[in-house]
Motif scaffolding. Structure first.
Motif, mmCIF file in Angstrom:
data_model
loop_
_atom_site.group_PDB
_atom_site.id
_atom_site.type_symbol
_atom_site.label_atom_id
_atom_site.label_comp_id
_atom_site.label_asym_id
_atom_site.label_seq_id
_atom_site.Cartn_x
_atom_site.Cartn_y
_atom_site.Cartn_z
ATOM 1 N N GLN A 87 1.028 -0.905 0.303
ATOM 2 C CA GLN A 87 -0.001 -0.156 0.184
ATOM 3 C C GLN A 87 1.027 1.690 -0.256
ATOM 4 O O GLN A 87 0.529 2.025 -0.453
ATOM 5 N N LEU A 88 1.897 1.317 0.743
ATOM 6 C CA LEU A 88 2.846 2.308 0.699
ATOM 7 C C LEU A 88 3.475 2.021 -0.482
ATOM 8 O O LEU A 88 3.753 3.613 -1.281
ATOM 9 N N ASP A 89 3.851 1.644 -1.194
ATOM 10 C CA ASP A 89 4.689 1.988 -2.484
ATOM 11 C C ASP A 89 3.269 1.975 -3.437
ATOM 12 O O ASP A 89 3.654 2.600 -4.698
ATOM 13 N N ARG A 90 2.070 1.820 -3.372
ATOM 14 C CA ARG A 90 1.322 2.367 -4.123
ATOM 15 C C ARG A 90 0.835 3.632 -3.672
ATOM 16 O O ARG A 90 0.544 4.840 -4.865
ATOM 17 N N ALA A 91 0.635 4.356 -2.463
ATOM 18 C CA ALA A 91 0.699 5.884 -2.315
ATOM 19 C C ALA A 91 1.712 6.688 -2.804
ATOM 20 O O ALA A 91 2.028 7.260 -3.647
ATOM 21 N N ALA A 92 3.248 6.345 -2.683
ATOM 22 C CA ALA A 92 4.434 6.630 -3.531
ATOM 23 C C ALA A 92 4.212 6.640 -5.056
ATOM 24 O O ALA A 92 4.616 7.576 -5.314
ATOM 25 N N ALA A 93 3.665 5.629 -5.579
ATOM 26 C CA ALA A 93 3.395 5.975 -6.882
ATOM 27 C C ALA A 93 2.663 6.987 -6.844
ATOM 28 O O ALA A 93 3.053 7.225 -8.266
ATOM 29 N N TYR A 94 1.211 7.140 -6.610
ATOM 30 C CA TYR A 94 0.582 8.289 -7.024
ATOM 31 C C TYR A 94 1.636 9.936 -6.521
ATOM 32 O O TYR A 94 0.808 10.400 -7.122
ATOM 33 N N LEU A 95 1.936 9.440 -5.315
ATOM 34 C CA LEU A 95 2.645 10.556 -5.374
ATOM 35 C C LEU A 95 3.600 11.234 -5.912
ATOM 36 O O LEU A 95 3.739 11.703 -6.961
ATOM 37 N N ARG A 96 4.479 10.264 -7.239
ATOM 38 C CA ARG A 96 5.283 10.351 -7.741
ATOM 39 C C ARG A 96 4.812 11.140 -9.124
ATOM 40 O O ARG A 96 5.029 11.721 -9.938
ATOM 41 N N ASP A 97 3.421 10.370 -9.661
ATOM 42 C CA ASP A 97 2.771 10.291 -10.962
ATOM 43 C C ASP A 97 2.068 12.345 -11.034
ATOM 44 O O ASP A 97 2.285 12.721 -11.979
ATOM 45 N N GLU A 98 1.741 12.399 -9.535
ATOM 46 C CA GLU A 98 1.411 13.855 -9.131
ATOM 47 C C GLU A 98 2.427 14.621 -9.071
ATOM 48 O O GLU A 98 2.414 16.404 -9.918
ATOM 49 N N LEU A 99 3.955 14.745 -8.727
ATOM 50 C CA LEU A 99 4.522 15.581 -8.802
ATOM 51 C C LEU A 99 5.051 15.704 -9.669
ATOM 52 O O LEU A 99 5.666 16.615 -10.039
ATOM 53 N N GLY A 103 5.199 18.801 -12.632
ATOM 54 C CA GLY A 103 6.612 19.653 -12.768
ATOM 55 C C GLY A 103 7.827 19.692 -12.187
ATOM 56 O O GLY A 103 8.809 20.206 -12.823
ATOM 57 N N GLY A 104 8.066 18.657 -11.384
ATOM 58 C CA GLY A 104 8.930 18.233 -10.600
ATOM 59 C C GLY A 104 9.943 17.230 -11.063
ATOM 60 O O GLY A 104 9.146 16.159 -12.140
ATOM 61 N N ARG A 105 10.999 17.528 -11.237
ATOM 62 C CA ARG A 105 11.626 16.370 -11.679
ATOM 63 C C ARG A 105 11.918 15.668 -10.051
ATOM 64 O O ARG A 105 12.678 15.546 -9.123
ATOM 65 N N VAL A 106 11.540 13.854 -11.102
ATOM 66 C CA VAL A 106 10.698 13.098 -9.236
ATOM 67 C C VAL A 106 12.191 11.785 -9.849
ATOM 68 O O VAL A 106 12.419 11.528 -11.146
ATOM 69 N N THR A 107 12.902 11.707 -8.415
ATOM 70 C CA THR A 107 13.104 10.356 -8.173
ATOM 71 C C THR A 107 12.873 9.331 -6.631
ATOM 72 O O THR A 107 12.074 11.291 -6.492
ATOM 73 N N GLU A 108 12.965 8.595 -6.724
ATOM 74 C CA GLU A 108 13.077 8.038 -5.572
ATOM 75 C C GLU A 108 14.216 7.642 -4.099
ATOM 76 O O GLU A 108 15.493 7.575 -5.270
ATOM 77 N N GLN A 109 13.924 7.562 -3.374
ATOM 78 C CA GLN A 109 14.833 7.347 -2.894
ATOM 79 C C GLN A 109 14.521 6.024 -1.940
ATOM 80 O O GLN A 109 13.871 5.884 -0.497
ATOM 81 N N LEU A 110 15.534 5.200 -2.012
ATOM 82 C CA LEU A 110 14.703 3.644 -1.641
ATOM 83 C C LEU A 110 15.802 2.455 0.074
ATOM 84 O O LEU A 110 17.087 3.919 -0.591
ATOM 85 N N TYR A 111 15.691 2.991 0.816
ATOM 86 C CA TYR A 111 16.374 2.132 1.444
ATOM 87 C C TYR A 111 15.878 0.695 2.593
ATOM 88 O O TYR A 111 14.273 0.726 2.425
ATOM 89 N N ASP A 112 16.449 0.137 2.983
ATOM 90 C CA ASP A 112 15.766 -0.762 3.807
ATOM 91 C C ASP A 112 15.821 -0.925 4.885
ATOM 92 O O ASP A 112 16.556 -0.132 5.927
ATOM 93 N N VAL A 113 14.986 -1.146 5.816
ATOM 94 C CA VAL A 113 14.816 -1.404 7.162
ATOM 95 C C VAL A 113 14.614 -2.810 7.185
ATOM 96 O O VAL A 113 13.756 -3.177 6.881
#
Length: 345
Positions: A87-99, A103-113
């Motif tokens: 669900q968090l990944d689905r939300a992140a994809a929505y945020l990525r598309d909207e930003l 007009g934003g230059r969009v990237t992701e920062q992945l990290y493991d916990v």
């Protein structure tokens, strides 16, 4: 050698003689105490900050779009707790598309916990500059709770800010960041998404002019006595109705708090108050701005004061229907003016 014992009459005369002196001392002590309280109050709350005129053309947030985004996060991507990674990944994809659409230059920062991968969503606006302005909000929610105010409201504000910045003329570098893992069990830990982002910037030598955390910006009420305080004396410095937005910073960031507060006061008619205090005051460092303080960056929190006002905090009653989107949009309009003031210095 002997002396005669003092009589009760002698004691009374002595006390009477000293009373005027003690009275003057007590009055002086009271004046000193009140003066000290007034001085501390002036530092903490900076009540005389003037409103800064907004730039032309002025930006304005859309409450309808903010409500749409809150409902999307709450109704489509619930639950958004740390266990619900899909669900968090689905939300992140929505945020990525909207930003990206903004007009934003969009990237992701992945990290493991603890064997799981989490992601921050980053969007850059404006040209590269010597110092960056960062605005962030966490998109996770506590466990399986709806989290409309906490913190879908902040994320909706972040998306709307991106849409405004996409239309604005920027001379400096602005980065919007949607964080994950702000909520327990990783709250106030090195596993927060904001901690990873702040540490990465520090390691890369990125200079930050200011970081602004949007933490619960949607709940307002005009009911008398609806605003609580972490320390009782603060009720003498702030309204007792929960109808204002707060700019919260530490004592090192008095100038930053003043700049942001002035910009927000000049942008709309929504009252903007500020609190500058050490982290030992309850609630002062209870969001993502704390990660930037830890990294040595100047940072503030913009908030409706969370649990000090919103009694639905961390309950299943924190739903989209309880928020005031008109006033939430005024918060974001004020933040946009503050970002422009900082980025275009």
């Amino acid at each position: 050698m002997t002396t005669s014992a003092a009589t009760p009459l002698d004691d009374a005369r002595t006390i009477t003689a000293l009373r005027p002196r003690y009275g003057r001392w007590a009055a002086a002590a009271a004046v000193l105490l009140l003066s000290s309280f007034a001085a501390i109050g002036a530092i903490v709350s900076q009540p005389l900050v003037a409103a800064l005129p907004p730039p032309a053309p002025a930006l304005s947030a859309d409450p309808a779009r903010m409500e749409r985004d809150v409902r999307m996060l709450v109704e489509t991507f619930r639950p958004r707790g740390y266990r619900q990674i899909e669900q968090l990944d689905r939300a992140a994809a929505y945020l990525r598309d909207e930003l990206s659409a903004a007009g934003g230059r969009v990237t992701e920062q992945l990290y493991d916990v603890e064997g799981h991968t989490y992601r921050n969503v980053l969007a850059r606006f404006g040209p590269d500059s010597s110092a960056r302005v960062v605005v962030g909000a966490h998109y996770d929610a506590a466990n399986d709770l709806p989290g409309a105010d906490d913190n879908a409201s902040g994320v909706a504000g972040l998306l709307e800010l991106g849409r405004m910045l996409g239309r604005a003329s920027l001379r400096g570098d602005v980065e919007l960041v949607a964080f994950t893992l702000e909520e327990p069990p990783y709250f106030r830990s090195e596993h927060m998404g904001s901690a990873h982002h702040a540490d990465a910037m520090q390691a890369a030598g990125v200079k930050v002019r200011a970081m602004i955390s949007l933490e619960m910006i949607g709940y307002f009420t005009d009911e008398e006595g609806s605003q609580a305080f972490p320390l009782a004396p603060l009720s003498m410095l702030y309204p007792t109705k929960g109808n204002f937005v707060a700019v919260v910073g530490n004592l090192k960031g008095l100038s930053l708090v003043r700049t942001i507060k002035g910009a927000m006061r000049g942008a709309t008619d929504l009252p903007a108050y500020s609190l500058s205090a050490p982290g030992l005051v309850e609630g002062v460092d209870w969001s993502d701005h704390r990660s930037y303080w830890e990294a040595g960056y100047p940072a503030v929190m913009i908030t409706d004061t969370a649990f000090l006002r919103n009694r639905r905090y961390h309950t299943d009653k924190d739903t989209p229907d309880t928020l005031d989107y008109a006033r939430a949009a005024k918060v974001v309009t004020g933040v946009a003016q503050a970002v422009l003031a900082l980025a275009n210095e």
